[in-house]
Design a protein around this motif. Structure first.
Motif, PDB file in Angstrom:
ATOM      1  N   ARG A 161     -12.024  -8.115  10.475  1.00 25.75           N
ATOM      2  CA  ARG A 161     -11.748  -8.193   9.159  1.00 25.75           C
ATOM      3  C   ARG A 161     -12.460  -9.568   8.283  1.00 25.75           C
ATOM      4  N   TRP A 162     -11.398 -11.139   9.133  1.00 28.50           N
ATOM      5  CA  TRP A 162     -12.057 -12.043   8.785  1.00 28.50           C
ATOM      6  C   TRP A 162     -13.711 -12.310   8.517  1.00 28.50           C
ATOM      7  N   ALA A 163     -14.387 -11.704   9.524  1.00 33.80           N
ATOM      8  CA  ALA A 163     -15.589 -11.751   9.342  1.00 33.80           C
ATOM      9  C   ALA A 163     -16.732 -11.880   8.219  1.00 33.80           C
ATOM     10  N   LEU A 164     -15.617 -10.305   8.350  1.00 30.55           N
ATOM     11  CA  LEU A 164     -16.494  -9.747   6.756  1.00 30.55           C
ATOM     12  C   LEU A 164     -16.132 -10.559   5.506  1.00 30.55           C
ATOM     13  N   LYS A 165     -14.986 -11.771   5.080  1.00 27.56           N
ATOM     14  CA  LYS A 165     -14.605 -12.540   4.783  1.00 27.56           C
ATOM     15  C   LYS A 165     -15.249 -13.690   4.121  1.00 27.56           C
ATOM     16  N   VAL A 166     -16.198 -13.974   5.021  1.00 28.89           N
ATOM     17  CA  VAL A 166     -16.816 -14.857   5.371  1.00 28.89           C
ATOM     18  C   VAL A 166     -19.228 -14.321   5.958  1.00 28.89           C
ATOM     19  N   ILE A 167     -18.468 -13.280   6.285  1.00 30.44           N
ATOM     20  CA  ILE A 167     -20.351 -13.293   6.359  1.00 30.44           C
ATOM     21  C   ILE A 167     -21.625 -13.975   5.179  1.00 30.44           C
ATOM     22  N   HIS A 168     -21.377 -13.661   4.060  1.00 30.79           N
ATOM     23  CA  HIS A 168     -22.036 -14.213   2.984  1.00 30.79           C
ATOM     24  C   HIS A 168     -22.328 -15.249   3.314  1.00 30.79           C
ATOM     25  N   LYS A 169     -21.346 -16.523   3.513  1.00 34.64           N
ATOM     26  CA  LYS A 169     -21.582 -17.957   3.350  1.00 34.64           C
ATOM     27  C   LYS A 169     -22.259 -17.774   4.654  1.00 34.64           C
ATOM     28  N   VAL A 170     -22.143 -17.559   5.398  1.00 33.96           N
ATOM     29  CA  VAL A 170     -22.085 -18.183   6.647  1.00 33.96           C
ATOM     30  C   VAL A 170     -23.818 -17.374   7.026  1.00 33.96           C
ATOM     31  N   PHE A 171     -24.158 -15.940   6.940  1.00 35.77           N
ATOM     32  CA  PHE A 171     -25.683 -15.738   6.367  1.00 35.77           C
ATOM     33  C   PHE A 171     -25.801 -15.727   4.858  1.00 35.77           C
ATOM     34  N   PRO A 172     -26.151 -16.254   4.132  1.00 37.42           N
ATOM     35  CA  PRO A 172     -26.453 -16.335   3.202  1.00 37.42           C
ATOM     36  C   PRO A 172     -28.685 -15.990   2.650  1.00 37.42           C
ATOM     37  N   ALA A 173     -27.941 -15.375   1.345  1.00 37.89           N
ATOM     38  CA  ALA A 173     -29.341 -14.005   1.398  1.00 37.89           C
ATOM     39  C   ALA A 173     -30.972 -15.454   1.481  1.00 37.89           C
ATOM     40  N   ALA A 174     -30.775 -17.163   1.386  1.00 39.74           N
ATOM     41  CA  ALA A 174     -31.718 -17.171   1.386  1.00 39.74           C
ATOM     42  C   ALA A 174     -32.254 -17.076   2.670  1.00 39.74           C
ATOM     43  N   GLY A 175     -31.470 -17.265   3.555  1.00 39.68           N
ATOM     44  CA  GLY A 175     -31.888 -17.817   4.829  1.00 39.68           C
ATOM     45  C   GLY A 175     -33.425 -17.273   5.818  1.00 39.68           C
ATOM     46  N   ASP A 176     -34.014 -17.524   5.888  1.00 40.71           N
ATOM     47  CA  ASP A 176     -34.794 -16.975   7.222  1.00 40.71           C
ATOM     48  C   ASP A 176     -34.712 -15.732   7.736  1.00 40.71           C
ATOM     49  N   ALA A 177     -34.821 -14.664   8.312  1.00 38.68           N
ATOM     50  CA  ALA A 177     -34.956 -13.458   8.751  1.00 38.68           C
ATOM     51  C   ALA A 177     -35.251 -14.099  10.478  1.00 38.68           C
ATOM     52  N   PRO A 178     -34.132 -14.072  11.246  1.00 36.38           N
ATOM     53  CA  PRO A 178     -34.050 -14.055  12.773  1.00 36.38           C
ATOM     54  C   PRO A 178     -34.671 -13.513  13.154  1.00 36.38           C
ATOM     55  N   LEU A 179     -34.880 -13.602  14.724  1.00 35.90           N
ATOM     56  CA  LEU A 179     -35.078 -12.245  15.470  1.00 35.90           C
ATOM     57  C   LEU A 179     -34.440 -11.853  15.618  1.00 35.90           C
ATOM     58  N   ALA A 180     -33.213 -12.108  15.671  1.00 30.86           N
ATOM     59  CA  ALA A 180     -32.298 -11.571  16.673  1.00 30.86           C
ATOM     60  C   ALA A 180     -30.774 -12.327  16.341  1.00 30.86           C
ATOM     61  N   VAL A 181     -29.784 -11.255  16.153  1.00 31.88           N
ATOM     62  CA  VAL A 181     -27.955 -11.832  16.066  1.00 31.88           C
ATOM     63  C   VAL A 181     -27.661 -10.717  17.345  1.00 31.88           C
ATOM     64  N   THR A 182     -26.590 -11.455  17.448  1.00 33.43           N
ATOM     65  CA  THR A 182     -25.690 -10.903  18.660  1.00 33.43           C
ATOM     66  C   THR A 182     -24.864 -11.087  17.560  1.00 33.43           C
ATOM     67  N   VAL A 183     -24.020  -9.793  17.422  1.00 36.25           N
ATOM     68  CA  VAL A 183     -22.968  -9.240  16.861  1.00 36.25           C
ATOM     69  C   VAL A 183     -21.479  -8.378  18.146  1.00 36.25           C
ATOM     70  N   PHE A 184     -20.320 -10.301  18.193  1.00 41.50           N
ATOM     71  CA  PHE A 184     -19.131 -10.123  19.844  1.00 41.50           C
ATOM     72  C   PHE A 184     -18.607 -10.350  18.762  1.00 41.50           C
TER      73      PHE A 184
END
Lengths: 234, 234
Positions: free
Chosen positions: A47-70
């Motif tokens: 719930r809290w992760a969804l509150k910050v996800i837009h700031k943690v991974f802003p739209a401008a960022g390059d696409a990573p190879l991978a992301v772990t969601v844990f």
């Protein structure tokens, strides 16, 4: 220019660069190939992760190879115990995980999204290592709850066609699985090694490995001792 | 949006995310505040570093908070021994370090550039842990040479008005300094801890610390258990 691998999660991610941690081991493993970027948030649930996800991974960022969601270890905290404020109901957990996956899929269509289930819980150890006093004499988390959330995480992976690490099940396949935990919840050094190996094995299946990624700039083994600068000509 | 700290150097940097490594410890220390980004190149000297610096740190990149420049251990390899192809003469080493500093200063005027001298060398251990056979029965590196290069690194820092860690001297102030090395050249776990502490102390003097950097997003300690979402309202 180096590709990235993001680690998004709770304390089991935030602590992953401590001594022998699975995140640091990944960074060491891919030292010349990829940046392993820590985005762990102690205590966070989905719930809290969804509150910050837009700031943690802003739209401008390059696409990573991978992301772990844990996530899930905090969502699974029992509602009527002393970590109850971190609890997220099981159906909301699933809904939130789906929203996290949808966010990444929309943002980075080519990125491998890897779901990791919460680890099992050692109920007795939770009484020995409480975050706060336990007036009820009952653990804040139980293995029964952790396994339910892990199952839900697996369901999300299946629904979304994503690879997942069923950490809860895989760890419990070891007779001494409790030794993979340091306090009944977080990973011991042995547990960190276990997670590291699971992650690199899964990444390799997704074609992200020492064999497939280019190393940046000549490796010492490729440099001709008789004419070192030749390797740097391009 | 997270600021970065780059680690630029040779194998003592590339290996710094191994178990208990100083780079991983830095990443753990600043887990919610800064990304510690590994740019270590096993075997590299300052001559080779200058060949790749423009690609490693392209002009388009954001200015990091700090960059550690940690070369010299390979430059100081003796020219007439079996690692001689890595050797760079002392005056060229100084010239190259000045050029590395100039590159960073021009690119990132506000970034703290931190010079770290090569560590001391345990001559006898170099014979026990050779990279290749030693037909001459002589070590590839000596403490005498390492200390000369360390002195030159300090001179560069003084000329440029930069902070520096005189690792060669500081380590040798400990009676058991050889235990800070794993093979007479690279850092043991104890040596990694030593370097980590030197780096965070120096960063703190440069106003880069847990006290000065903002942590991204509410810490669990700031979240009100009775109304967690209040912390995420902004």
């Amino acid at each position: 220019m180096r590709p990235k691998i993001y680690l998004f999660g709770d304390s089991i991610t935030e602590g992953s660069f401590s001594n022998g941690g699975w995140g640091a081991s990944l960074a060491h493993h891919f030292a010349r190939m990829a940046d392993v970027v820590l985005r762990g948030y102690i205590g966070y649930n989905t719930r809290w992760a969804l509150k910050v996800i837009h700031k943690v991974f802003p739209a401008a960022g390059d696409a990573p190879l991978a992301v772990t969601v844990f996530f899930g270890a905090n969502d699974a905290a029992l509602p009527d115990r002393d970590s109850g404020f971190q609890h997220v109901p099981l159906d909301e957990y699933k809904h939130n995980l789906l929203a996290i996956v949808a966010y990444f899929k929309k943002q980075w269509p080519s990125t491998r999204i890897i779901l990791i289930t919460p680890p099992p819980v050692d109920d007795n150890a939770r009484l020995l290592y409480p975050f706060v006093e336990k007036p009820l004499g009952l653990p804040d988390r139980t293995n029964e709850a952790a396994c339910q959330y892990a199952k839900q995480c697996l369901d999300v992976a299946a629904e979304c066609g994503l690879p997942a690490i069923h950490l809860c099940e895989k760890m419990q396949q070891l007779p001494d699985w409790k030794s993979l935990l340091s306090d009944g919840l977080h990973l011991s050094q042995k547990g960190n090694k276990f997670v590291f190996e699971e992650v690199i094995n899964l990444l390799a299946k997704e074609q992200i490995s020492l064999e497939t990624l280019p190393a940046d700039f000549p490796l010492i083994s490729e440099i001709d001792p008789n004419d070192p600068l030749k390797s740097f000509a391009n």
